[in-house]
Design a protein around this motif. Structure first.
Motif, short mmCIF file in Angstrom:
data_model
loop_
_atom_site.label_atom_id
_atom_site.label_comp_id
_atom_site.label_asym_id
_atom_site.label_seq_id
_atom_site.Cartn_x
_atom_site.Cartn_y
_atom_site.Cartn_z
N CYS A 198 0.84 -1.19 0.00
CA CYS A 198 0.00 0.00 0.00
C CYS A 198 0.88 1.25 0.00
O CYS A 198 1.78 1.38 0.83
N CYS A 223 -0.08 3.37 3.56
CA CYS A 223 0.30 2.92 4.90
C CYS A 223 1.41 1.87 4.90
O CYS A 223 1.90 1.50 5.95
N PHE A 226 1.25 -1.26 4.13
CA PHE A 226 0.81 -2.64 4.38
C PHE A 226 1.15 -3.53 3.17
O PHE A 226 0.95 -3.13 2.03
N CYS A 264 -6.92 -0.83 0.06
CA CYS A 264 -6.12 -1.41 1.13
C CYS A 264 -7.02 -1.82 2.30
O CYS A 264 -7.84 -1.03 2.75
N VAL A 324 -6.32 -2.11 5.31
CA VAL A 324 -5.99 -1.39 6.54
C VAL A 324 -6.44 0.07 6.48
O VAL A 324 -7.17 0.54 7.35
N CYS A 325 -6.04 0.79 5.41
CA CYS A 325 -6.30 2.23 5.38
C CYS A 325 -7.22 2.63 4.22
O CYS A 325 -7.50 3.81 4.04
ZN ZN Z 1 -2.96 1.01 3.39
#
Ligand code: ZN
Ligand code: ZN
Length: 410
Positions: A113, A116, A118, A128, A130-131
């Motif tokens: 990513c 972030c 990841f 993503c 996560v973000c």
């Molecule tokens: Zn991310």
């Protein structure tokens, strides 16, 4: 010499070598040409060329990492987008391993990513986890198994184009993309002026989207007629594809296969007990209610599963875009140093991209490889490598460097 300069030099040699054959796209003077430049990393667009010799001269001077032409034909290819005067476009299909879930992509594909950091394995997600960022650095590999899957999808597409749409083999052109897939171009007067909506209909057909054979009949109308709900498969188009697909699946599937297809264990057992009857009465004659313990709903579920097996996994946005730029035949792919090459559609089975698409056939180069899986190129097998210095063919060195897996030893 830096690795980047090394690749640039090889591409320059390729484009200025008089023995390099670059076939002209049809009606070149009506197409927009576009180039990704090595050094500036910018896309040069809206270029027009009167003929292939003028274009070749330009390639030798500009040395792009990637060359594209429009699928569209224009009155003025060099004008701004809305002033080009669209005359029509080829119908193009892109089949790329990036869109096919293969068992190996978790091994050789990785994405990071951009927001972030990841890192994940396999097919790059839309966002993503996560973000929710949507920009990724991807690390992929033109792997043998992935290209085999792409070839299988291409075979299904080519079969539909000839058997269901009736295009003749001189209208359907097949290409290896130079990276992880295949391109199919249909050049024909009837498709030329289709708008985006019409092209979307073709995409839906090829993908089996909204197929009306399966449970399409409004329930109200058929509810009273016992056994009439369901579907009977005739011998053309998707009907035939479902029929053959069901037959193949029923002949070889194990109980586990049925369960994976979404069926309940007892339905699967009932099907396995009555295989012969099913193949005749149900698949052949459409009497779906004739097997005890297997309801029409189960058949619909199974047919839907088979539909997924029989549909061709194409990158749908490429086909619907009537202004699309597509890599030009005979030019190099900046991520591999392999050529986009055409081959007769009927020879798809025998086509070997790791032989036919090799552009750099001479010399050996010493490189430090960070990591690379085992691969085959131009009749040789390389790797797997991990943190080692090796001497490999020029083609292999260019591939490893372009994929960010190696650096030249200066
Ligand atoms: Zn991310
Ligand atoms: Zn693979």
């Amino acid at each position: 010499m830096s690795s980047r300069d090394f690749v640039y030099e090889k591409f320059a040699d390729f484009y200025s070598n008089p023995s390099t054959v670059i076939p002209s796209p049809s009606l070149l003077s009506q197409r927009e040409l576009a180039f990704l430049l090595f050094k500036e990393r910018i896309m040069l667009r809206h270029k027009g060329f009167a003929n292939i010799n003028a274009l070749k001269l330009f390639l030798g001077e500009a040395v792009p990492s990637d060359v594209y032409h429009s699928c569209a034909y224009y009155e003025s290819p060099e004008a701004e987008m809305d002033k080009k005067g669209w005359l029509g476009a080829d119908l193009v299909f892109d089949i790329d391993a990036d869109h096919i879930p293969t068992s190996c992509n978790k091994i050789h594909d990785e994405w990071t990513c951009g927001k972030c950091g990841f890192i994940g394995k396999g097919i790059t997600p839309e966002a993503c986890p996560v973000c929710e960022g949507q920009k990724f650095d991807t690390k992929t590999w033109p792997c043998e198994l992935c290209l085999k899957s792409a070839k299988e999808e291409t075979a299904k597409l080519l079969d539909m184009l000839s058997a269901d749409f009736g295009f003749s083999h001189n209208e359907v052109r097949a290409f290896f993309s130079g990276h992880r897939g295949y391109h199919v171009h249909v050049e024909n007067e009837a498709v030329k002026t289709l708008d985006a909506m019409a092209r979307k209909e073709i995409v839906d057909y090829v993908s089996g989207l909204g197929l009306s054979i399966l449970g399409a009949e409004p329930r109200g109308r058929s509810a009273g007629r016992r056994g009439s709900r369901g579907f009977s498969l005739h011998d053309f188009g998707w009907n035939k594809r479902l029929k053959l697909g069901l037959q193949n699946f029923l002949l070889t599937a194990t109980k586990e296969d049925f369960v994976n297809a979404g069926l309940k264990g007892n339905s699967a057992a009932a099907i396995l007990r009555n295989k012969e009857v099913i193949l005749n009465r149900c698949v052949e004659e459409g009497r779906w209610g004739s097997v005890k313990g297997v309801g029409v709903g189960t058949w619909e579920k199974l047919a839907d599963f088979v539909k997924d097996l029989e549909s061709a996994k194409i990158d749908t946005v490429v086909t619907t875009d009537t202004h699309r730029l597509i890599r030009m035949n005979g030019t190099l792919h900046g991520k591999t140093g392999l050529k986009k090459v055409e081959f007769p559609a009927k020879s798809l089975d025998a086509f070997d991209p790791f032989r036919e698409a090799v552009a750099f056939k001479e010399g050996e180069v010493k490189v430090v490889v960070s990591d690379a899986p085992e691969f085959r190129l131009g009749g040789n097998v390389f790797g797997p490598y991990r943190g080692q210095t090796v001497e490999v063919s020029t083609a292999a060195a260019v591939l490893l460097i372009c994929k960010g897996r190696a650096e030249v030893v200066s």
